[in-house]
Scaffold this motif. Sequence first.
Motif, PDB file in Angstrom:
ATOM      1  N   THR A  70      -0.272   4.472-111.052  1.00 17.66           N
ATOM      2  CA  THR A  70      -0.801   3.443-111.936  1.00 17.66           C
ATOM      3  C   THR A  70      -0.455   3.816-113.368  1.00 17.66           C
ATOM      4  OG1 THR A  70      -2.649   3.182-110.400  1.00 17.66           O
ATOM      5  CG2 THR A  70      -2.888   2.182-112.540  1.00 17.66           C
ATOM      6  N   LEU A 126     -12.247  -5.722-106.057  1.00 14.76           N
ATOM      7  CA  LEU A 126     -11.010  -6.207-106.649  1.00 14.76           C
ATOM      8  C   LEU A 126     -10.133  -6.909-105.609  1.00 14.76           C
ATOM      9  CD1 LEU A 126     -10.117  -3.221-108.996  1.00 14.76           C
ATOM     10  CD2 LEU A 126     -11.053  -5.445-109.621  1.00 14.76           C
ATOM     11  N   THR A 186      -2.936  -0.034-117.100  1.00 13.53           N
ATOM     12  CA  THR A 186      -3.782  -0.419-115.973  1.00 13.53           C
ATOM     13  C   THR A 186      -4.995   0.495-115.876  1.00 13.53           C
ATOM     14  OG1 THR A 186      -1.815  -1.173-114.819  1.00 13.53           O
ATOM     15  CG2 THR A 186      -3.791  -0.880-113.495  1.00 13.53           C
ATOM     16  N   TRP A 215       0.796  -3.600-110.463  1.00 13.43           N
ATOM     17  CA  TRP A 215       1.315  -2.691-109.446  1.00 13.43           C
ATOM     18  C   TRP A 215       2.599  -3.300-108.881  1.00 13.43           C
ATOM     19  CZ3 TRP A 215      -4.025  -3.539-109.720  1.00 13.43           C
ATOM     20  CH2 TRP A 215      -4.770  -2.405-110.003  1.00 13.43           C
ATOM     21  N   ILE A 246      -7.916  -8.843-113.750  1.00 15.13           N
ATOM     22  CA  ILE A 246      -7.230  -7.757-113.039  1.00 15.13           C
ATOM     23  C   ILE A 246      -6.758  -8.234-111.671  1.00 15.13           C
ATOM     24  CG2 ILE A 246      -7.610  -5.514-111.930  1.00 15.13           C
ATOM     25  CD1 ILE A 246      -9.320  -4.748-114.323  1.00 15.13           C
ATOM     26  N   ILE A 247      -7.565  -9.030-110.991  1.00 10.76           N
ATOM     27  CA  ILE A 247      -7.175  -9.545-109.678  1.00 10.76           C
ATOM     28  C   ILE A 247      -5.971 -10.463-109.805  1.00 10.76           C
ATOM     29  CG2 ILE A 247      -7.917 -11.033-107.776  1.00 10.76           C
ATOM     30  CD1 ILE A 247     -10.749  -9.875-108.196  1.00 10.76           C
ATOM     31  N   SER A 252      -2.755  -8.464-110.623  1.00 12.61           N
ATOM     32  CA  SER A 252      -2.491  -7.273-109.816  1.00 12.61           C
ATOM     33  C   SER A 252      -1.033  -7.172-109.384  1.00 12.61           C
ATOM     34  CB  SER A 252      -3.413  -7.237-108.598  1.00 12.61           C
ATOM     35  OG  SER A 252      -3.141  -8.310-107.741  1.00 12.61           O
ATOM     36  N   ARG A 291      -2.020   0.577-104.397  1.00 13.56           N
ATOM     37  CA  ARG A 291      -3.118  -0.083-105.105  1.00 13.56           C
ATOM     38  C   ARG A 291      -4.390  -0.142-104.254  1.00 13.56           C
ATOM     39  NH1 ARG A 291      -4.340  -5.480-103.834  1.00 13.56           N
ATOM     40  NH2 ARG A 291      -2.975  -6.124-102.159  1.00 13.56           N
ATOM     41  N   TRP A 338       2.744  -0.947-105.375  1.00 14.38           N
ATOM     42  CA  TRP A 338       1.942  -1.972-104.696  1.00 14.38           C
ATOM     43  C   TRP A 338       1.253  -1.409-103.455  1.00 14.38           C
ATOM     44  CZ3 TRP A 338      -0.031  -6.579-105.681  1.00 14.38           C
ATOM     45  CH2 TRP A 338      -0.474  -7.348-104.616  1.00 14.38           C
TER      46      TRP A 338
END
Length: 151
Positions: A12, A146, A16, A123, A115-116, A119, A131, A128
Amino acid sequence: MEQFLVELGDHTDQTTKQMLQNLIDKRLKYNRYKNIHFLLLTTAFVFGFFVFFFFYKTTVETNGSNMFDMFSFFVRKNHFLTLFFIVFTLFGSVKVIFDKKEKSKKEYHALRCEIIEKSKDLWKGDKWNQRHRVFEQMKKNYDINLYHQSK
């Protein structure tokens, strides 16, 4: 910064991590206001009940039929005015804390939804697949979901 965010390493990026840290801070702020609101509301109801009970026992039962006697007795005793002022101040502070709680809840929910939604941008590529570790830690440690936007 939270320890598990530092331990994420290269999975990350720093931006983030900072967003997640801000989300954690907003969640803790919301929980703090929620607890204060509950404590103040409980205190206000209990104290208000005892004040009204005390008022009833000393004023209404002794001067039951004459409204003017009850009012003059209430005004002559300064402690009644003080107690009622404290009760109204407590209920006023409950309203102020409730507004702060709702504001912090909206801020927290807005950042969580952001953030959702982002995402996929936060990522990218091989990150990905990692995450889900972040999402699980956020859910387990801070009760922050999340995975979905709905509450």
